[in-house]
Design a protein around this motif. Structure first.
Motif, PDB file in Angstrom:
ATOM      1  N   ALA A 124       2.619  -5.342 -36.388  1.00  0.00           N
ATOM      2  CA  ALA A 124       1.916  -4.109 -35.825  1.00  0.00           C
ATOM      3  C   ALA A 124       1.449  -4.113 -34.686  1.00  0.00           C
ATOM      4  O   ALA A 124       1.649  -3.372 -33.559  1.00  0.00           O
ATOM      5  N   LEU A 125       0.914  -5.340 -33.997  1.00  0.00           N
ATOM      6  CA  LEU A 125       0.459  -5.607 -32.709  1.00  0.00           C
ATOM      7  C   LEU A 125       1.432  -5.660 -31.796  1.00  0.00           C
ATOM      8  O   LEU A 125       1.235  -5.256 -30.732  1.00  0.00           O
ATOM      9  N   ALA A 154       4.362  -4.121 -31.971  1.00  0.00           N
ATOM     10  CA  ALA A 154       5.070  -2.597 -32.060  1.00  0.00           C
ATOM     11  C   ALA A 154       3.685  -1.862 -31.125  1.00  0.00           C
ATOM     12  O   ALA A 154       4.187  -1.204 -30.173  1.00  0.00           O
ATOM     13  N   LEU A 155       2.549  -2.156 -31.202  1.00  0.00           N
ATOM     14  CA  LEU A 155       1.627  -1.416 -30.252  1.00  0.00           C
ATOM     15  C   LEU A 155       1.962  -1.812 -28.969  1.00  0.00           C
ATOM     16  O   LEU A 155       1.737  -1.061 -28.002  1.00  0.00           O
ATOM     17  N   ALA A 156       1.731  -3.197 -28.595  1.00  0.00           N
ATOM     18  CA  ALA A 156       2.269  -3.776 -27.203  1.00  0.00           C
ATOM     19  C   ALA A 156       3.390  -3.091 -26.687  1.00  0.00           C
ATOM     20  O   ALA A 156       3.356  -2.753 -25.496  1.00  0.00           O
ATOM     21  N   ASP A 157       4.624  -3.109 -27.578  1.00  0.00           N
ATOM     22  CA  ASP A 157       5.745  -2.475 -26.945  1.00  0.00           C
ATOM     23  C   ASP A 157       5.608  -0.963 -26.551  1.00  0.00           C
ATOM     24  O   ASP A 157       6.057  -0.623 -25.754  1.00  0.00           O
ATOM     25  N   ALA A 158       5.067  -0.223 -27.658  1.00  0.00           N
ATOM     26  CA  ALA A 158       4.751   1.078 -27.386  1.00  0.00           C
ATOM     27  C   ALA A 158       4.025   1.649 -26.015  1.00  0.00           C
ATOM     28  O   ALA A 158       3.889   2.299 -25.459  1.00  0.00           O
ATOM     29  N   ARG A 159       2.629   0.534 -25.929  1.00  0.00           N
ATOM     30  CA  ARG A 159       1.833   1.087 -24.561  1.00  0.00           C
ATOM     31  C   ARG A 159       2.256   0.311 -23.316  1.00  0.00           C
ATOM     32  O   ARG A 159       1.768   0.916 -22.752  1.00  0.00           O
ATOM     33  N   SER A 160       3.136  -0.433 -23.334  1.00  0.00           N
ATOM     34  CA  SER A 160       3.549  -1.085 -22.210  1.00  0.00           C
ATOM     35  C   SER A 160       4.905  -0.487 -21.628  1.00  0.00           C
ATOM     36  O   SER A 160       5.160  -0.431 -20.494  1.00  0.00           O
ATOM     37  N   GLY A 161       5.243   0.548 -22.407  1.00  0.00           N
ATOM     38  CA  GLY A 161       6.487   1.236 -22.158  1.00  0.00           C
ATOM     39  C   GLY A 161       7.672   0.803 -22.081  1.00  0.00           C
ATOM     40  O   GLY A 161       8.697   1.290 -21.574  1.00  0.00           O
ATOM     41  N   LEU A 216      -4.688   3.805 -33.593  1.00  0.00           N
ATOM     42  CA  LEU A 216      -5.683   3.165 -33.009  1.00  0.00           C
ATOM     43  C   LEU A 216      -6.941   3.794 -33.282  1.00  0.00           C
ATOM     44  O   LEU A 216      -6.957   5.240 -33.380  1.00  0.00           O
ATOM     45  N   PRO A 217      -7.993   3.149 -33.154  1.00  0.00           N
ATOM     46  CA  PRO A 217      -8.149   1.856 -33.030  1.00  0.00           C
ATOM     47  C   PRO A 217      -8.174   1.025 -34.160  1.00  0.00           C
ATOM     48  O   PRO A 217      -8.073   1.432 -35.515  1.00  0.00           O
ATOM     49  N   VAL A 218      -7.599  -0.124 -34.274  1.00  0.00           N
ATOM     50  CA  VAL A 218      -7.347  -1.065 -35.448  1.00  0.00           C
ATOM     51  C   VAL A 218      -8.084  -2.557 -35.121  1.00  0.00           C
ATOM     52  O   VAL A 218      -7.730  -3.092 -34.018  1.00  0.00           O
ATOM     53  N   THR A 219      -8.465  -3.026 -36.055  1.00  0.00           N
ATOM     54  CA  THR A 219      -8.745  -4.431 -36.011  1.00  0.00           C
ATOM     55  C   THR A 219      -8.148  -5.476 -36.894  1.00  0.00           C
ATOM     56  O   THR A 219      -8.013  -5.187 -38.049  1.00  0.00           O
ATOM     57  N   PHE A 220      -7.729  -6.559 -36.297  1.00  0.00           N
ATOM     58  CA  PHE A 220      -6.837  -7.396 -37.132  1.00  0.00           C
ATOM     59  C   PHE A 220      -7.665  -8.698 -37.272  1.00  0.00           C
ATOM     60  O   PHE A 220      -8.197  -9.134 -36.276  1.00  0.00           O
ATOM     61  N   ARG A 221      -7.867  -9.211 -38.525  1.00  0.00           N
ATOM     62  CA  ARG A 221      -8.735 -10.374 -38.728  1.00  0.00           C
ATOM     63  C   ARG A 221      -8.116 -10.958 -39.951  1.00  0.00           C
ATOM     64  O   ARG A 221      -8.023 -10.211 -41.003  1.00  0.00           O
ATOM     65  N   PRO A 222      -8.410 -12.312 -40.212  1.00  0.00           N
ATOM     66  CA  PRO A 222      -7.976 -12.891 -41.419  1.00  0.00           C
ATOM     67  C   PRO A 222      -8.940 -12.777 -42.421  1.00  0.00           C
ATOM     68  O   PRO A 222      -9.958 -13.666 -42.461  1.00  0.00           O
ATOM     69  N   PRO A 257     -13.212 -14.891 -35.322  1.00  0.00           N
ATOM     70  CA  PRO A 257     -11.888 -14.486 -34.586  1.00  0.00           C
ATOM     71  C   PRO A 257     -11.309 -12.800 -35.204  1.00  0.00           C
ATOM     72  O   PRO A 257     -11.461 -12.684 -36.371  1.00  0.00           O
ATOM     73  N   LYS A 258     -10.873 -12.460 -34.242  1.00  0.00           N
ATOM     74  CA  LYS A 258     -10.554 -10.988 -34.458  1.00  0.00           C
ATOM     75  C   LYS A 258      -9.782 -10.499 -33.131  1.00  0.00           C
ATOM     76  O   LYS A 258      -9.920 -10.965 -32.266  1.00  0.00           O
ATOM     77  N   VAL A 259      -8.877  -9.537 -33.523  1.00  0.00           N
ATOM     78  CA  VAL A 259      -8.252  -8.744 -32.571  1.00  0.00           C
ATOM     79  C   VAL A 259      -8.349  -7.342 -32.596  1.00  0.00           C
ATOM     80  O   VAL A 259      -8.308  -6.760 -33.727  1.00  0.00           O
TER      81      VAL A 259
END
Length: 150
Positions: free
Chosen positions: A136-137, A139-146, A10-16, A69-71
């Motif tokens: 990847a997002l 995996a990040l959400a799963d890791a960060r939410s515990g 992190l940080p990471v930016t996802f965009r098309p 758009p981006k995340v």
């Protein structure tokens, strides 16, 4: 999207990226062509010339909005930037990251029971990249939410 992978740094930016490049190139080309037409047509009055330039700017602006758009994921959460909106989410608010076959973009299932489209990850031109970004997002959400959401 069953396969899980290690989360990216992190940080990471996802965009098309490819879609964005096509949209921005088209915006520049449309604006340039309409300005050239406004300049080279001899029988146009100043108001008509301005209207050509204004139309080019309007069309180009619409394409630039479509390329927005981006995340963005960072330590504290995720910022989802769609065409006309921006929403900040804490990691704990994200229950699941979904990109099912046929979906036009990723959907984030949230703790309030709603689903938020994340247009920054879309399989339009670059399907494999979108799948990789969605994993990847997730995996990040799963890791960060515990917890693992499956």
């Amino acid at each position: 999207m069953p396969e899980s992978s290690a989360p990216p740094a992190l940080p990471v930016t996802f965009r098309p990226g490819r879609t964005r490049a096509v949209l921005l190139a088209a915006a520049a080309a449309i604006f340039a062509v309409l300005v050239v037409i406004a300049v080279i047509l001899p029988d146009l009055n100043p108001g008509e010339r301005v209207s050509f330039v204004f139309t080019g700017a309007l069309l180009s602006g619409a394409l630039v909005l479509l390329s927005r758009p981006k995340v963005v994921a960072d330590e504290s959460g995720v910022t989802v930037v769609n065409i006309a909106t921006r929403r900040r989410l804490a990691w704990a608010e994200i229950v699941q990251v979904n990109l099912r076959p046929g979906d036009p973009w990723v959907f984030l299932n949230l703790t309030d029971g709603t689903s938020l489209p994340a247009l920054g990850i879309q399989p339009g031109i670059a399907k494999q990249q979108a799948i990789s970004d969605a994993r990847a997002l997730r995996a990040l959400a799963d890791a960060r939410s515990g917890s693992e959401h499956g």
